[in-house]
Motif scaffolding. Structure first.
Motif, PDB file in Angstrom:
ATOM      1  N   ASP A   1       7.454   3.777  15.832  1.00 28.53           N
ATOM      2  CA  ASP A   1       6.578   4.929  15.655  1.00 28.53           C
ATOM      3  C   ASP A   1       5.200   4.537  15.153  1.00 28.53           C
ATOM      4  O   ASP A   1       4.246   5.307  15.289  1.00 28.53           O
ATOM      5  N   LEU A   2       5.091   3.367  14.562  1.00 30.24           N
ATOM      6  CA  LEU A   2       3.849   2.917  13.940  1.00 30.24           C
ATOM      7  C   LEU A   2       3.887   1.398  13.856  1.00 30.24           C
ATOM      8  O   LEU A   2       4.955   0.826  13.632  1.00 30.24           O
ATOM      9  N   VAL A   3       2.734   0.759  14.048  1.00 35.37           N
ATOM     10  CA  VAL A   3       2.637  -0.697  13.878  1.00 35.37           C
ATOM     11  C   VAL A   3       1.455  -0.983  12.963  1.00 35.37           C
ATOM     12  O   VAL A   3       0.357  -0.454  13.165  1.00 35.37           O
TER      13      VAL A   3
ATOM     14  N   PHE B   1       2.965   7.295   3.581  1.00 33.19           N
ATOM     15  CA  PHE B   1       2.908   8.251   4.688  1.00 33.19           C
ATOM     16  C   PHE B   1       4.305   8.765   5.010  1.00 33.19           C
ATOM     17  O   PHE B   1       4.503   9.970   5.183  1.00 33.19           O
ATOM     18  N   ALA B   2       5.268   7.870   5.063  1.00 33.96           N
ATOM     19  CA  ALA B   2       6.650   8.283   5.326  1.00 33.96           C
ATOM     20  C   ALA B   2       7.108   9.290   4.270  1.00 33.96           C
ATOM     21  O   ALA B   2       7.781  10.274   4.588  1.00 33.96           O
TER      22      ALA B   2
ATOM     23  N   ASP C   1      13.619  12.241   8.460  1.00 35.17           N
ATOM     24  CA  ASP C   1      14.542  11.246   9.004  1.00 35.17           C
ATOM     25  C   ASP C   1      14.008   9.830   8.754  1.00 35.17           C
ATOM     26  O   ASP C   1      13.892   9.428   7.605  1.00 35.17           O
ATOM     27  N   VAL C   2      13.674   9.108   9.805  1.00 33.51           N
ATOM     28  CA  VAL C   2      13.270   7.704   9.686  1.00 33.51           C
ATOM     29  C   VAL C   2      11.970   7.450  10.440  1.00 33.51           C
ATOM     30  O   VAL C   2      11.834   7.862  11.599  1.00 33.51           O
ATOM     31  N   LEU C   3      11.030   6.782   9.777  1.00 37.64           N
ATOM     32  CA  LEU C   3       9.805   6.311  10.398  1.00 37.64           C
ATOM     33  C   LEU C   3      10.019   4.834  10.720  1.00 37.64           C
ATOM     34  O   LEU C   3      10.209   4.014   9.816  1.00 37.64           O
TER      35      LEU C   3
END
Length: 165
Positions: free
Chosen positions: A102-104, A74-75, A42-44
């Motif tokens: 989900d990630l910064v 990574f996505a 899906d979406v990161l």
């Protein structure tokens, strides 16, 4: 009597404990909020702040820099697209805590002040700071989303320990 009771008690508790563990759903490590499962295919949702050469997020151009490339790679391992959010560290970490990201990424180091608000990855690379001292670099993920964090750290450590600006 105490000598015979202990083996009997242990003999009863071990099977009960094993049965209880077997009844637990999910695997270990787990994501209480299901981040890894939700993102896969899906979406990161990645927050990015400008901090060249690690991250470039200024001037309306598409996000770039070393960590933006890593997040995109990574996505890809999750068969996910990246949805970028550009902002300040404070706003992005707040959004991460709220479950909106989900990630910064932002060129964070192991000295990051955000360790109480975010799960910082194991350092994936170390470069000399201005004084020549080793400075480990990390990314920020949601607290408690351990399956997601393990997957991210495994990716970073297996593929990108040699990333240098």
């Amino acid at each position: 009597m105490a000598r015979t009771a202990r083996p009997l008690l242990t003999g009863l508790l071990v099977p009960v404990a094993l049965a209880a563990l077997a009844g637990c759903s999910g695997g270990f490590p787990a994501d209480p909020d299901g981040t890894l499962e939700r993102v896969t295919g899906d979406v990161l949702r990645v927050g990015i702040t400008d901090n060249p050469p690690w991250t470039e997020a200024a001037g309306g151009a598409p996000p770039g820099g070393l960590e933006a490339e890593l997040a995109t790679e990574f996505a890809g391992t999750l068969d996910a697209e990246v949805d970028w959010t550009v902002g300040s560290e404070e706003v992005l970490i707040r959004d991460l805590e709220a479950g909106e990201l989900d990630l910064v990424v932002g060129g964070f180091t192991g000295r990051s002040p955000w360790s109480k608000q975010a799960a910082l990855t194991t350092p994936y690379t170390t470069v000399p700071d201005e004084q020549g001292k080793p400075e480990p670099h990390v990314m920020a993920a949601p607290l408690g989303e351990n399956a997601f964090l393990v997957r991210l750290e495994t990716f970073l450590l297996q593929n990108h320990r040699d990333v240098l600006p």
